[in-house]
Design an enzyme around this catalytic site. Structure first.
Site, PDB file in Angstrom:
ATOM      1  N   ARG A 637      35.495  41.218  29.480  1.00 56.74           N
ATOM      2  CA  ARG A 637      36.609  41.021  28.706  1.00 56.74           C
ATOM      3  C   ARG A 637      37.975  41.991  28.907  1.00 56.74           C
ATOM      4  O   ARG A 637      37.593  43.221  29.165  1.00 56.74           O
ATOM      5  CB  ARG A 637      36.114  41.311  27.229  1.00 56.74           C
ATOM      6  CG  ARG A 637      37.356  41.136  26.125  1.00 56.74           C
ATOM      7  CD  ARG A 637      36.617  41.257  24.655  1.00 56.74           C
ATOM      8  NE  ARG A 637      36.084  39.815  24.412  1.00 56.74           N
ATOM      9  CZ  ARG A 637      34.992  39.565  23.570  1.00 56.74           C
ATOM     10  NH1 ARG A 637      34.866  40.445  22.580  1.00 56.74           N
ATOM     11  NH2 ARG A 637      34.523  38.266  23.396  1.00 56.74           N
ATOM     12  N   THR A 643      48.457  45.877  31.121  1.00 54.40           N
ATOM     13  CA  THR A 643      47.972  47.046  32.130  1.00 54.40           C
ATOM     14  C   THR A 643      46.771  46.584  33.095  1.00 54.40           C
ATOM     15  O   THR A 643      46.474  47.232  34.295  1.00 54.40           O
ATOM     16  CB  THR A 643      47.405  48.035  31.173  1.00 54.40           C
ATOM     17  OG1 THR A 643      46.510  47.688  30.317  1.00 54.40           O
ATOM     18  CG2 THR A 643      48.616  48.776  30.529  1.00 54.40           C
ATOM     19  N   GLN A 647      46.565  47.158  36.957  1.00 55.09           N
ATOM     20  CA  GLN A 647      45.687  48.115  37.603  1.00 55.09           C
ATOM     21  C   GLN A 647      44.978  47.222  38.639  1.00 55.09           C
ATOM     22  O   GLN A 647      44.549  47.737  39.749  1.00 55.09           O
ATOM     23  CB  GLN A 647      44.520  48.401  36.368  1.00 55.09           C
ATOM     24  CG  GLN A 647      43.729  49.544  36.653  1.00 55.09           C
ATOM     25  CD  GLN A 647      42.585  49.570  35.594  1.00 55.09           C
ATOM     26  OE1 GLN A 647      42.726  48.864  34.508  1.00 55.09           O
ATOM     27  NE2 GLN A 647      41.770  50.451  35.968  1.00 55.09           N
ATOM     28  N   GLY A 713      38.766  48.941  37.274  1.00 60.01           N
ATOM     29  CA  GLY A 713      39.474  49.860  38.165  1.00 60.01           C
ATOM     30  C   GLY A 713      39.178  49.936  39.338  1.00 60.01           C
ATOM     31  O   GLY A 713      40.057  50.144  40.166  1.00 60.01           O
ATOM     32  N   GLU A 714      37.874  49.823  39.776  1.00 62.59           N
ATOM     33  CA  GLU A 714      37.608  49.927  41.086  1.00 62.59           C
ATOM     34  C   GLU A 714      37.203  48.708  41.888  1.00 62.59           C
ATOM     35  O   GLU A 714      37.466  48.274  43.129  1.00 62.59           O
ATOM     36  CB  GLU A 714      36.604  51.057  41.335  1.00 62.59           C
ATOM     37  CG  GLU A 714      36.989  52.190  40.674  1.00 62.59           C
ATOM     38  CD  GLU A 714      36.091  53.330  40.545  1.00 62.59           C
ATOM     39  OE1 GLU A 714      36.063  54.193  41.432  1.00 62.59           O
ATOM     40  OE2 GLU A 714      35.323  53.429  39.693  1.00 62.59           O
TER      41      GLU A 714
HETATM   42 MO1  MOS Z   1      36.886  56.835  40.105  1.00 63.22          MO
HETATM   43  S1  MOS Z   1      36.755  57.434  42.232  1.00 63.22           S
HETATM   44  O1  MOS Z   1      35.014  57.019  39.304  1.00 63.22           O
HETATM   45  O2  MOS Z   1      37.882  58.238  39.594  1.00 63.22           O
END
Ligand code: MOS
Length: 747
Positions: A637, A643, A647, A713-714
């Site tokens: 979700r 944002t 990201q 984020g990753e």
């Molecule tokens: Mo991330 S590399 O877990 O800030």
């Protein structure tokens, strides 16, 4: 949760503060009577300090004190794993015992701090510190030390706390030798540095044995507990304040030496001290993406079905800690091979301890794995997208668990369509635009869905507003805004009536701001705290004969727009504010400690995606430019599309840096980093980045956590470097297995 607010594009609540300079970063807090500290770094990489002369520095104008290992207080740097310090820190080893003894472990290690009235005075005096060394030959090159590679102690534990055994195998150990078709290659990734805009900085202020730290950190409670432990004072005596973080990418996941040195300095001069690590010092004051060498061997049938995967990863670590990451882990679960062997080894060197950087482990590992998949696809003359579809894992092949949700096939399909993959001609060097060779490449993205323990408070006020709180950090992805959105949605209140508060250790304990897990962790805690406070409100009303809701149960009511009403008759109800005012309560609150359940035992939880990249390579000069990028991701979700998309494209920018420009160059003769500056360490700039497109496949993950957030984020970084390398191969016919892909490698 309902979908009234969740997922809609919401402006960053801290956006205006940031663009007007109103957001205070650690070094920007106004503190009276402030003195300034400047670090002095070693100029050798291995050996010890034989003498250190601070006389000239101490008598320089404005200097208050110079602290070295000779006069520093003796502090406590415990050996792990004897002490469970609950931090992102290597599981085995001991944090650098800064200024505790004469030992030099790496070049540009902090060996003294000069404290003066002004920054300029401290900087000048720092140049006057005279040091003599007993020097030994440093060891910094991984390749020359491979013979001494060892499995990380953590990986040998019965239940490694990080869940990463050193070795893994499924199926037939000889599958590779029996494969109809195989490739077997080695991939190398240099040291890379995070290079955030904000420097590591701390303002330390003692009041008796109570310490306040304004510190740049991705994990407020961890800095608090680490510093308390080192100074042997109770945790509650340390307050850490960190409302804004100017980028970090993992570099501030653990406290390094600087908060300890700042606190030491402030105690010595009996004044608050500000310590800002200079840009060149940043290259050894925090960790880095470790140098890695990886062998990936793939075996397959002629139809392109994988029958064997072998992935051996070697990563560098420091002399005093074992930094580990998930270098080979994605390989176990990403493709449906019945046979798979992974191995992970560390090699010591005279370097600062590495640390997670932008999709650590997976990012490095998938560069190798998805480059190899591409090589295999060419060898078999199978389209690279089709190659991955044929090896799609319908369940997690490493443990047989079902996915909590997975939209990877849809990511491939939509990505290919939006990107225009069908226009690609398969032969390398077959697409050209004048002097430019055009290449199209793709790769798979994956990152585990993590949820860490986190606490949060939800508090509703009698004026009809509310606040949600947790001591999380926000290094830029929009945690301030996410907390407000989830708070408003969970409390069933108007968005502009709810505030969020984070970045202060006096708030309920937040999770680490990392591992792409902040929304899943802190967001779930806010959701649970909101449910708890709403239940309290209902009980107040239900128990009250003055209330129109008297006797109502949770099943009988609806919470909406800051009001509780009966489902059977919505005119019967009252607002949260009315309930509180009648009870003469200024506010009502609930704090919860939230943590994952056993969902991880029932489901394999990961975000997946696909990156499509087009490059233009100058046929004469070998210069590579990414001209287009399309990313499609299934990330659970999405709380705030605005944002979240930012990201995703931000992650692709980082991946392009990894692919094309970023490299920390070591002079192995001195064990010294020679490009410790932003002029020679090349992060991508605007001119390097085209308009990038990112999309989400809508996912309703019922299993991963109460709010269905997977974390994005990753996963945004993972696979980008492979997609670029694969595009470069398509453009040029040259397979570059050593990052970054610079022009010298293409000429
Ligand atoms: Mo991330 S590399 O877990 O800030």
């Amino acid at each position: 949760m309902s979908q009234a607010l969740i997922g809609k594009p919401v402006e960053r609540v801290d956006g205006r503060l940031k663009v007007t300079g109103g957001a205070r970063y650690a070094a920007e807090f106004k503190v009276a009577n402030l003195a300034h500290g400047v670090l002095v770094m070693s100029t050798i990489a291995n050996g010890s300090i034989s003498s250190i002369d601070v006389k000239a520095a101490k008598s320089a104008p404005g200097v208050l004190e110079v602290i070295t290992h000779l006069n520093a207080p003796r502090l406590r740097f415990p050996e792990r794993p004897q002490v469970n310090d609950d931090g992102v820190a290597p599981v085995f080893g001991r944090a650098l015992p800064v200024l505790q003894d004469k030992t030099i472990y790496f070049n540009a290690q902090p060996i003294a701090v000069v404290i003066a009235e002004t920054l300029e005075q401290a900087e000048y005096a720092a140049t006057l510190v005279q040091v003599a060394y007993e020097e030994r030959k440093p060891v910094t090159k991984l390749e020359t030390e491979m013979a001494s590679a060892f499995p990380p102690q953590e990986g040998l534990m019965k239940e490694p706390p990080t869940g990463r055994p050193a070795d893994y195998m499924r199926g037939d150990p000889d599958a590779l030798s029996k494969a109809e078709v195989k490739i077997d290659e080695t991939y190398t990734i240099p040291i890379e540095h995070h290079n955030p805009m904000e420097l590591l900085s701390t303002i330390a202020e003692w009041s008796g044995d109570k310490l306040t730290l304004h510190d740049k950190t991705q994990w407020v409670p961890n800095t608090q507990s680490h510093v308390a432990l080192v100074f042997s004072i109770p945790e509650e005596n340390v307050r850490v304040i960190s409302p804004f973080v100017g980028g970090a990418f993992g570099s501030s996941l653990r406290p390094w030496s600087h908060p300890v040195v700042a606190a030491m300095a402030a105690r010595a001069v009996k004044r608050p001290v500000k310590l800002v690590v200079a840009r060149n010092q940043m290259f050894t004051s925090h960790g880095h993406r470790p140098y890695t060498v990886q062998r990936v061997a793939l075996g397959a049938t002629r139809e392109g079905k994988l029958t064997a995967i072998v992935h051996e990863g070697y990563a560098q670590t420091s002399l005093y800690e074992e930094n580990t990451e998930s270098l080979v882990n994605a390989t176990r679960m990403l493709y449906a091979s019945p046979n798979c062997i992974t191995k992970y080894r560390l090699v010591r060197g005279n370097i600062q301890t590495p640390l997670y950087m932008r999709g650590p482990g997976e990012c490095s590992g998938v560069f190798a794995l998805d480059s190899a998949m591409d090589e295999l696809a060419y060898k078999l003359k199978i389209d690279p997208v089709e190659m991955r579809i044929r090896n799609h894992a319908d369940v997690d092949p490493s443990d047989g668990l079902p996915w909590s949700s997975k939209s990877l096939l849809e990511c491939y399909r939509r990505g290919a369509e939006i990107f225009g993959w069908s226009r690609r001609t398969p032969e390398p060097r077959s697409m050209r635009d004048g002097r430019y060779l055009i290449g199209m490449g793709m790769a798979t993205a994956t990152y585990p869905t993590l949820r860490m323990p986190a606490s949060a408070r939800a508090r509703i006020f009698s004026d009809g507003t509310a606040v949600v709180q947790s001591s999380a950090s926000d290094m830029g992805p929009g945690t301030w805004t996410m907390m407000k959105i989830i708070g408003a949605e969970s409390l069933a209140m108007d968005l502009n009536k709810v505030r969020s508060e984070l970045g202060d250790s006096t708030l309920p304990k937040g999770s680490v701001h990392g591992g792409s897990g902040t929304t899943a962790s802190v967001g779930s805690a806010i959701y649970e705290a909101s449910q708890a406070v709403k239940a309290k409100l209902l009980k107040l009303a239900s128990d009250d004969k003055r209330s129109p809701l008297q006797g109502a149960t949770e099943q009988q009511v609806t919470f909406a727009d800051g009001r509780i009403s009966l489902k059977s008759d919505s005119s019967r109800g009252e607002t949260y504010a009315e309930i509180l005012r009648r009870n003469r309560l200024p506010s009502i609150e609930a704090t919860v400690d939230s943590k994952p359940g056993d969902e991880g035992k029932k489901f394999s939880m990961h975000a997946f995606g696909a990156h499509f990249i087009e490059v233009r390579v100058d046929a004469d000069l070998g210069m590579t430019h990414v001209s287009r990028g399309v990313t499609v991701c299934g990330g659970g979700r999405i709380m705030n599309e605005k944002t979240a998309l930012s990201q995703m494209t931000g992650g692709v920018v980082g991946g392009i840096g990894m692919a094309l420009t970023e490299e920390t160059v070591m002079d192995h003769r001195m064990g010294r980093i020679v490009n410790a500056n932003l002029g020679e360490y090349h992060v991508p700039v605007h001119a390097d980045i085209p308009a990038l497109q990112a999309f989400f496949v809508e996912e309703r993950d019922e299993h991963c956590n109460p709010i269905g957030a997977k974390g994005i984020g990753e996963v945004s970084y993972v696979g980008v470097a492979a997609a670029v390398a694969n595009a470069v191969f398509h453009a040029t016919g040259k397979r570059i297995r050593q990052l970054p892909i610079t022009l010298d490698k293409l000429l």
